[in-house]
Structures are given as C-alpha cells and as structure tokens.
Design a protein around this motif. Structure first.
Motif, short mmCIF file in Angstrom:
data_model
loop_
_atom_site.label_atom_id
_atom_site.label_comp_id
_atom_site.label_asym_id
_atom_site.label_seq_id
_atom_site.Cartn_x
_atom_site.Cartn_y
_atom_site.Cartn_z
N LEU A 11 0.83 -1.21 0.00
CA LEU A 11 0.00 0.00 0.00
C LEU A 11 0.87 1.26 0.00
CD1 LEU A 11 -2.76 -1.25 2.43
CD2 LEU A 11 -3.08 -0.65 0.02
N ARG A 12 1.94 1.25 0.77
CA ARG A 12 2.85 2.41 0.79
C ARG A 12 3.47 2.63 -0.59
NH1 ARG A 12 6.56 2.46 6.20
NH2 ARG A 12 5.18 1.28 7.55
N LEU A 13 3.89 1.54 -1.22
CA LEU A 13 4.49 1.65 -2.55
C LEU A 13 3.49 2.25 -3.54
CD1 LEU A 13 6.62 1.11 -4.74
CD2 LEU A 13 5.85 -1.27 -4.80
N LEU A 14 2.27 1.75 -3.52
CA LEU A 14 1.24 2.28 -4.41
C LEU A 14 0.95 3.75 -4.11
CD1 LEU A 14 -1.15 -0.80 -4.47
CD2 LEU A 14 0.28 0.03 -6.37
N MET A 15 0.90 4.10 -2.85
CA MET A 15 0.66 5.49 -2.48
C MET A 15 1.78 6.39 -3.00
SD MET A 15 -0.73 4.89 1.41
CE MET A 15 -0.59 6.59 1.92
N ARG A 16 3.01 5.93 -2.88
CA ARG A 16 4.15 6.73 -3.36
C ARG A 16 4.08 6.93 -4.87
NH1 ARG A 16 6.95 9.51 -5.38
NH2 ARG A 16 9.09 10.12 -4.97
N LEU A 17 3.71 5.88 -5.59
CA LEU A 17 3.59 6.00 -7.04
C LEU A 17 2.43 6.93 -7.41
CD1 LEU A 17 4.22 2.31 -8.15
CD2 LEU A 17 5.86 4.20 -7.97
N ALA A 18 1.37 6.90 -6.64
CA ALA A 18 0.22 7.77 -6.91
C ALA A 18 0.56 9.24 -6.69
CB ALA A 18 -0.97 7.36 -6.03
N LEU A 19 1.53 9.52 -5.84
CA LEU A 19 1.94 10.90 -5.60
C LEU A 19 2.69 11.50 -6.78
CD1 LEU A 19 3.15 10.79 -1.89
CD2 LEU A 19 1.04 11.78 -2.78
N ASP A 20 3.25 10.66 -7.61
CA ASP A 20 4.05 11.13 -8.74
C ASP A 20 3.68 10.30 -9.98
OD1 ASP A 20 5.91 12.82 -9.85
OD2 ASP A 20 7.57 12.12 -8.62
N PRO A 21 2.43 10.41 -10.45
CA PRO A 21 1.92 9.49 -11.46
C PRO A 21 2.49 9.67 -12.87
CG PRO A 21 0.32 11.20 -11.03
CD PRO A 21 1.43 11.39 -10.04
N ASP A 22 3.13 10.78 -13.13
CA ASP A 22 3.57 11.06 -14.49
C ASP A 22 5.03 10.71 -14.77
OD1 ASP A 22 1.03 11.99 -15.18
OD2 ASP A 22 1.49 13.96 -14.33
N ARG A 23 5.69 10.07 -13.82
CA ARG A 23 7.08 9.69 -14.07
C ARG A 23 7.38 8.33 -13.43
NH1 ARG A 23 11.22 10.18 -10.37
NH2 ARG A 23 10.59 10.99 -8.35
N LEU A 24 8.47 7.76 -13.87
CA LEU A 24 8.93 6.51 -13.29
C LEU A 24 9.62 6.80 -11.95
CD1 LEU A 24 10.43 4.83 -16.48
CD2 LEU A 24 8.33 4.16 -15.28
N VAL A 25 9.25 6.06 -10.94
CA VAL A 25 9.83 6.20 -9.60
C VAL A 25 10.64 4.94 -9.34
CG1 VAL A 25 9.29 6.43 -7.14
CG2 VAL A 25 7.86 7.59 -8.84
N THR A 26 11.83 5.09 -8.82
CA THR A 26 12.67 3.92 -8.57
C THR A 26 12.35 3.27 -7.23
OG1 THR A 26 14.47 5.10 -7.46
CG2 THR A 26 14.57 4.96 -9.90
#
Length: 159
Positions: A11-26
């Motif tokens: 859930l934390r990983l998904l939340m982090r990706l949702a915070l920056d949806p327009d770029r790839l997050v490592t």
C-alpha cells in the motif's frame, strides 16, 4: 485482524507512485522515502506488476508507475492480493482444519461476517482516497528523495 507487513509496504508503494503518477519512480526512491527495505520492495513490486497494479521498466532509466489510475485501484483488491491468507481462524481453511468444535461452533460464521464487513469497507475506497492530500503525505516521508512539485496530482508541494 492485522495486515501483514507485506500488505502495508504494498500500500505504501502504491501510495508513493500515486503521488508522482507522471514519471517513473525507482525502488530506491520509495525505500528512501519510507526508510524501508529495498529488497522487500523489489519482491512486492514484482507481485504488484504481476497483478496489474503497476508497470515496471528495467534498466538504468527504469522505474515503476501505476498501471492504471489511482481511482481504479481498490484497497480491498490490493489487500486480497497481498495477504497470504485471510483465514482468521483455523476452521476457515477446510484442508487444514482440525478444530474439534467446527461442526457446532458459531464463531466461524461471526468471524466470517466480520471479515466480509472489513473487506466491504476497504472496497469502498481507492488508492486515490489515500492520496487526496499529497502535501501532507510528502511531508511525512524521509526527505532524501523529494517529490517533484508537478508530481503531486497537479498541485504544488507545500514544503
């Protein structure tokens, strides 16, 4: 009922990706943001990719991003996928049940109803509901990997 660390990190990983949806997050960015194990996140990211929650791009310029909009990722769906078992008590699993009370016990039905209610509440919410105040979430993260201002659902980072 307590969710596993695996579900928590998913859930934390998904939340982090949702915070920056327009770029790839490592994976490293996510691990640094939360102060959690990169190795655990790698396993979780792989599984979330297999279940269609995220897309992954390997390599030097690789990273992770949501496979579909945050509004379309239900919390109940994530929990059902990430929990090894939702068997609250032994008798929930017919193959391993050895409880002598099972034939006449009312507890299984009551706990089953409680589990259904728990999942029904989660089903009412999406990942987007968890990230409606991105500035507050970003402020809680370890600041070694700042989130780009334009990555906060179009809102500026209040920091």
């Amino acid at each position: 009922m307590q969710l596993s660390v695996y579900s928590d990190y998913a859930l934390r990983l998904l939340m982090r990706l949702a915070l920056d949806p327009d770029r790839l997050v490592t994976i490293q960015e996510v691990a640094d943001s939360y102060g959690i194990s990169r190795n655990h996140l790698m396993k979780i990211a792989y599984a979330l990719g297999q279940h269609g929650f995220i897309t992954t791009l390997r390599g030097r310029r690789g990273g992770l991003k949501l496979a579909r909009p945050a509004e379309e990722i239900g919390l109940g769906e994530v929990v059902r996928v990430t929990e090894d078992s939702l068997d609250l008590v032994e008798c929930f699993n017919a193959q391993t049940n050895s409880c002598v009370l099972a034939p006449h016990c009312q507890l299984k039905g009551i706990l089953g109803e409680a589990l259904e209610a728990f999942l029904a509440v989660l089903d009412r919410y999406s990942l987007a509901d968890l990230t409606r105040q991105p500035g507050l979430l970003a402020a809680c993260m370890i600041p070694s990997q700042p989130i780009r201002e334009e990555g906060l659902h179009g809102q500026r980072d209040p920091r």
